[in-house]
Enzyme design. Structure first.
Site, short mmCIF file in Angstrom:
data_model
loop_
_atom_site.label_atom_id
_atom_site.label_comp_id
_atom_site.label_asym_id
_atom_site.label_seq_id
_atom_site.Cartn_x
_atom_site.Cartn_y
_atom_site.Cartn_z
N PHE A 110 0.85 -1.19 0.00
CA PHE A 110 0.00 0.00 0.00
C PHE A 110 0.88 1.24 0.00
O PHE A 110 1.72 1.40 0.87
CB PHE A 110 -0.94 0.04 1.22
CG PHE A 110 -1.82 1.25 1.19
CD1 PHE A 110 -2.90 1.32 0.30
CD2 PHE A 110 -1.57 2.36 1.98
CE1 PHE A 110 -3.70 2.45 0.23
CE2 PHE A 110 -2.36 3.50 1.92
CZ PHE A 110 -3.44 3.54 1.04
N ASP A 165 9.20 2.68 1.95
CA ASP A 165 8.02 3.40 2.40
C ASP A 165 7.86 3.10 3.89
O ASP A 165 7.36 2.04 4.28
CB ASP A 165 6.80 2.93 1.60
CG ASP A 165 5.49 3.56 2.07
OD1 ASP A 165 5.45 4.09 3.20
OD2 ASP A 165 4.50 3.51 1.32
N LYS A 215 2.51 9.70 8.39
CA LYS A 215 1.70 9.33 9.57
C LYS A 215 2.15 9.93 10.92
O LYS A 215 1.67 10.97 11.29
CB LYS A 215 1.59 7.81 9.65
CG LYS A 215 0.70 7.26 8.53
CD LYS A 215 0.11 5.89 8.84
CE LYS A 215 -1.05 5.57 7.95
NZ LYS A 215 -0.72 5.03 6.63
C1 LIG Z 1 -0.90 5.35 5.20
C2 LIG Z 1 0.11 4.91 4.23
C3 LIG Z 1 0.34 5.61 3.03
C4 LIG Z 1 -0.51 6.76 2.58
O1 LIG Z 1 -0.43 7.86 3.43
P1 LIG Z 1 -1.51 9.05 3.28
O2 LIG Z 1 -1.02 10.08 4.27
O3 LIG Z 1 -2.85 8.48 3.61
O4 LIG Z 1 -1.44 9.53 1.88
C5 LIG Z 1 1.34 5.16 2.21
N1 LIG Z 1 2.10 4.11 2.54
C6 LIG Z 1 1.92 3.42 3.69
C7 LIG Z 1 2.82 2.28 4.01
C8 LIG Z 1 0.91 3.78 4.56
O5 LIG Z 1 0.71 3.07 5.68
#
Ligand SMILES: *Cc1c(COP(=O)(O)O)cnc(C)c1O
Length: 395
Positions: free
Chosen positions: A137, A222, A251
């Site tokens: 994700f 990420d 986050k």
């Molecule tokens: C939450 C998340 C995102 C997206 O972040 P947003 O601030 O909602 O755009 C991307 N990568 C990972 C691993 C996430 O947990």
């Protein structure tokens, strides 16, 4: 009152989320209160965001002082909070340079753009493809959903962006086979969060690092969900004995205020010159002042040590529940990024816990996720486990 708010919200809000039917009015530490005054112990943290809990006094103070001084000036000027936050991140990570934006998806956008531009500048314009993982994700913008290895997130938005290849997570051979003359980078989460708290096999990241080096491509991590102490280290890559070339954060970086960051090594960040990328709000003083205080608090108050300790404590207790209840398939994760995979659908368990005053969430239909604030204590964990025990006995 809460019924009115819920029915109104359901009429006027885009219906992109299936919400738990409570209206949250207030928070302090690990506790949230709804508009009827009911208290809930928070094991969601606004999806791994409020790592210091709610209304942390140090963050509140830093934020209100900055609010009294300066909100925003744009990136046409220098400011102290932005400079200090970038310095803190550089001093405490592999990276030399930081780009600030406002969300996780934007941080990943920046990383994708930087990877492509790096190879353009090197005269290897044919290298533009990024390999990402199945069940990953990376966000909801067009580029980041194109990078996301979950059909349900891409569905309805075709054609997605060109330039992403997918391989299974934890399969270094599949990755090696997929790399071609047009590959510029590998992008992955150290632990797949939304994909179900899926952890890397021992040695996987060492292999990835080696494969990327041999192929001359970039390793992009990420760490939007895993970063800022969540796995018991400041950044999850520290658990695996490797360093990436680019890393994205968001986050928990400002404990609930919107911020994203893309960090890179000097020779890669070089490709971003004036005018190549930007963001009006990116690194604005009001948010970066709060973020800096979040990071200082995290380190001065040894919050990450607490995360490691409480994470191990909670995981042991969840494993004991697994011995007791057949419905539990496995318990996974590290630090306070923990999941419990069930043999049945998870949402009735989420509802039952909510009714008993505990907020947890469910991902991939059958995995209960436990991501409390990193300040959580034994008492809160004991009470959550007691609640789970009751819920599992009753269902
Ligand atoms: C939450 C998340 C995102 C997206 O972040 P947003 O601030 O909602 O755009 C991307 N990568 C990972 C691993 C996430 O947990």
């Amino acid at each position: 009152m809460s019924k009115d708010v819920i029915s109104k919200a359901d009429q006027v809000m885009a219906a992109t989320y299936k919400r738990t039917p409570i209206v949250i009015a207030k928070g302090k530490g690990c506790v949230l209160w709804d508009t009827d005054g009911r208290a809930y112990t928070d094991f969601v943290s606004g999806v791994a965001v409020c790592n210091l809990g709610h209304a942390h006094p140090r963050v509140v103070r830093a934020l209100s002082m900055q609010a009294d001084t300066l909100f925003h000036v744009s990136n046409l000027f220098y400011t102290i909070p932005q400079t200090e936050l970038a310095s803190w991140l550089v001093e405490n990570s592999f990276a030399d340079r930081v780009f600030f934006c406002n969300s996780g998806a934007e941080a990943n956008e920046a990383a994708i753009k930087l990877a492509r531009k790096h190879f353009k500048e090197k005269g290897e314009a044919e290298r533009y493809k990024i390999i990402t993982m199945e069940k990953s994700f990376h966000g909801r913008t067009m580029a980041t959903l194109s990078a996301t290895g979950q059909g349900k997130i891409r569905k309805g938005f075709d054609p997605v962006l060109d330039g992403f290849d997918f391989v299974p997570f934890n399969d270094a051979d599949a990755l090696r086979d997929k790399i071609g003359p047009s590959t510029c980078a590998v992008l992955l989460e150290p632990i797949q969060g939304e994909g179900g708290i899926r952890c890397p096999a021992p040695g996987y990241f060492e292999s990835l690092r080696q494969i990327c080096d041999e192929a001359g491509i970039l390793l992009i991590l990420d760490e939007i969900q895993t970063g800022i102490g969540r796995t018991g280290k400041l950044f999850a890559y520290e658990n695996f004995g490797i360093e990436p070339d680019i890393m994205t954060l968001a986050k928990a970086l400002a404990n609930g205020l919107p911020i994203g960051a893309m960090l890179a090594r000097e020779h890669i960040a070089d490709a971003f010159g004036p005018g190549s990328h930007g963001s009006t709000f990116g690194g604005t003083p009001i948010i970066t002042a709060a973020s800096l205080e979040v990071l200082r608090t995290l380190s001065e108050e040894k919050i990450i040590d607490n995360c490691r300790e409480m994470g191990a404590y909670l995981k042991d207790k969840l494993l004991l529940l697994k011995e007791k209840y057949d419905v539990i398939e496995d318990v996974r994760g590290i630090g306070l990024l923990l999941g419990m995979r069930l043999k049945t659908e998870g949402s009735p368990f989420v509802t039952a816990c909510m009714e008993k005053g505990f907020l947890i969430n469910c991902i991939q239909d059958n995995i209960l996720r436990f991501i409390p604030p990193l300040i959580v204590g034994r008492d809160e964990i004991d009470r959550l486990v007691e609640c789970l025990d009751d819920v599992m006995r009753e269902t």
